[in-house]
Write a protein that holds these residues in place. Structure first.
Motif, short mmCIF file in Angstrom:
data_model
loop_
_atom_site.label_atom_id
_atom_site.label_comp_id
_atom_site.label_asym_id
_atom_site.label_seq_id
_atom_site.Cartn_x
_atom_site.Cartn_y
_atom_site.Cartn_z
N LYS A 78 0.83 -1.20 0.00
CA LYS A 78 0.00 0.00 0.00
C LYS A 78 0.87 1.25 0.00
N TYR A 79 0.47 2.22 -0.79
CA TYR A 79 1.19 3.48 -0.86
C TYR A 79 0.82 4.34 0.34
N GLN A 80 1.81 5.02 0.87
CA GLN A 80 1.58 6.04 1.88
C GLN A 80 2.19 7.34 1.37
N ARG A 84 6.72 3.62 0.45
CA ARG A 84 6.17 2.55 -0.36
C ARG A 84 6.94 1.27 -0.05
N MET A 85 6.31 0.15 -0.38
CA MET A 85 6.96 -1.14 -0.16
C MET A 85 6.55 -2.11 -1.25
N SER A 86 7.47 -2.97 -1.64
CA SER A 86 7.20 -4.00 -2.63
C SER A 86 7.74 -5.32 -2.10
N ALA A 87 6.86 -6.31 -1.94
CA ALA A 87 7.27 -7.62 -1.44
C ALA A 87 7.40 -8.59 -2.60
N LEU A 88 8.27 -9.58 -2.45
CA LEU A 88 8.42 -10.57 -3.51
C LEU A 88 8.79 -11.92 -2.92
N TYR A 105 11.72 -7.98 0.57
CA TYR A 105 10.98 -6.77 0.24
C TYR A 105 11.93 -5.65 -0.13
N TRP A 106 11.38 -4.70 -0.87
CA TRP A 106 12.03 -3.41 -1.11
C TRP A 106 11.20 -2.36 -0.40
N ARG A 107 11.89 -1.43 0.23
CA ARG A 107 11.20 -0.36 0.96
C ARG A 107 11.74 0.99 0.50
N PHE A 117 16.38 3.93 0.18
CA PHE A 117 15.98 2.71 -0.50
C PHE A 117 16.69 1.53 0.15
N LEU A 118 15.93 0.53 0.56
CA LEU A 118 16.54 -0.60 1.26
C LEU A 118 15.85 -1.91 0.90
N THR A 119 16.57 -2.98 1.11
CA THR A 119 16.04 -4.32 0.86
C THR A 119 16.47 -5.26 1.97
#
Length: 303
Positions: A78-80, A84-88, A105-107, A117-119
């Motif tokens: 979900k965008y705030q 933002r976050m992207s899970a895989l 995830y990427w955050r 930017f972190l993973t």
């Protein structure tokens, strides 16, 4: 034999850019495969339904005509307003793939001057305790390094506008220069000075100090110093002063050879050609330092 569990891989960087720029560079497969050293090709699998999660295929070439293939699922979070976050999740059915399955995830965190930017990701391995041991000792550190290096290449791309392929080519040239300088110094210190005493070099030194015994001793000392210089070429390969030292040393050695015996410049592969080649190599190395990517520029430990 029991191998203790390894820590998940964590990499973080700060990029002076807008959220949308880094989002496109990481979520578009065509852009993603440009900067991420871990993948040779990434492609989305067409959805059958808009509500379906986005599946993807990945390919990693590992050399000698071999490649690792796998599939995964990515789920944008979900965008705030500022995050933002992207899970895989990913897996490979190939028997030669050390990684069996994993996830992470990427955050993306918007801050005043850019985006943090972190993973963080982890995976299960094949081959029982041998696979776990190899992963812990070699593969996982290599994956962490590749992730961090890729993040820095992405940072340079978004901040400086330098395409990833240029950054990787620059890094390769820098590595070749580093090896060339290191090998030249160590070889000339070890082979013609310590393992054997080159007659021509002995004659040059004897002509300067007059004693053959002292010339042999001095030649051995010079050999050890040259080996030390070669080691420094590896340890300090990102320092501009190192390349200035190489150029200055080659010029001084050439002048010293000319003062001792000018006839050496008539021989094949003489100080004029060899020293000039090393000077040019050092100059190229110095030119590669600007915006040279490095895994060390990233944070590798989770706060």
């Amino acid at each position: 034999m029991r191998v203790s569990a390894s820590k998940p891989i964590y990499v973080e960087t700060f990029i002076h850019t807008e959220m949308e720029s880094i989002w496109r560079a990481t979520q578009d497969p065509a852009k993603h495969e440009e900067w991420d050293l871990r993948f040779s090709r990434i492609e989305y699998i067409p959805k059958q339904d808009e509500e379906e999660k986005q599946r993807f295929r990945y390919v990693t070439n590992i050399g000698f005509g071999l490649r690792i293939e796998g599939e995964g699922v990515t789920t944008p979070g979900k965008y705030q307003d500022q995050e933002r976050m992207s899970a895989l999740q990913f897996s490979s059915d190939q028997a030669i793939s050390l990684i069996q399955s994993g996830g992470g995830y990427w955050r993306y965190i918007q801050e005043d001057q850019g985006v943090r930017f972190l993973t963080r990701y982890d995976y299960k391995t094949r081959f029982y305790f041998l696979g776990k041991w190899f992963d812990r000792m070699i593969f996982r550190p290599l994956m962490g390094w590749a992730t961090a290096l890729s993040f820095d290449v992405l940072k340079i791309w978004l901040e400086k506008g330098i395409p990833p392929k240029i950054s990787y080519r620059q890094l390769l040239i820098h590595a070749i220069v580093t090896f060339g300088l290191m090998f030249t110094w160590i070889y000339h210190g070890l082979v013609p000075k310590l393992l054997t005493q080159d007659a021509q070099e002995l004659a040059l030194l004897k002509g300067v100090i007059g004693s053959e015994a002292n010339a042999v001793l001095l030649l051995q000392v010079v050999g050890m110093l040259e080996i030390a210089a070669g080691i420094l070429c590896l340890l300090l390969h990102r320092e501009k002063a190192l390349y200035i030292f190489n150029i200055a040393a080659m010029l001084l050695l050439a002048i010293g050879a000319a003062i001792s015996d000018i006839s050496v410049f008539l021989a094949p592969f003489n100080p004029a050609t060899l020293n000039m080649a090393v000077c040019l190599l050092a100059w190229i190395g110095c030119m590669t330092l600007a915006h040279l990517p490095s895994a060390k520029h990233c944070i590798r430990k989770q706060p």
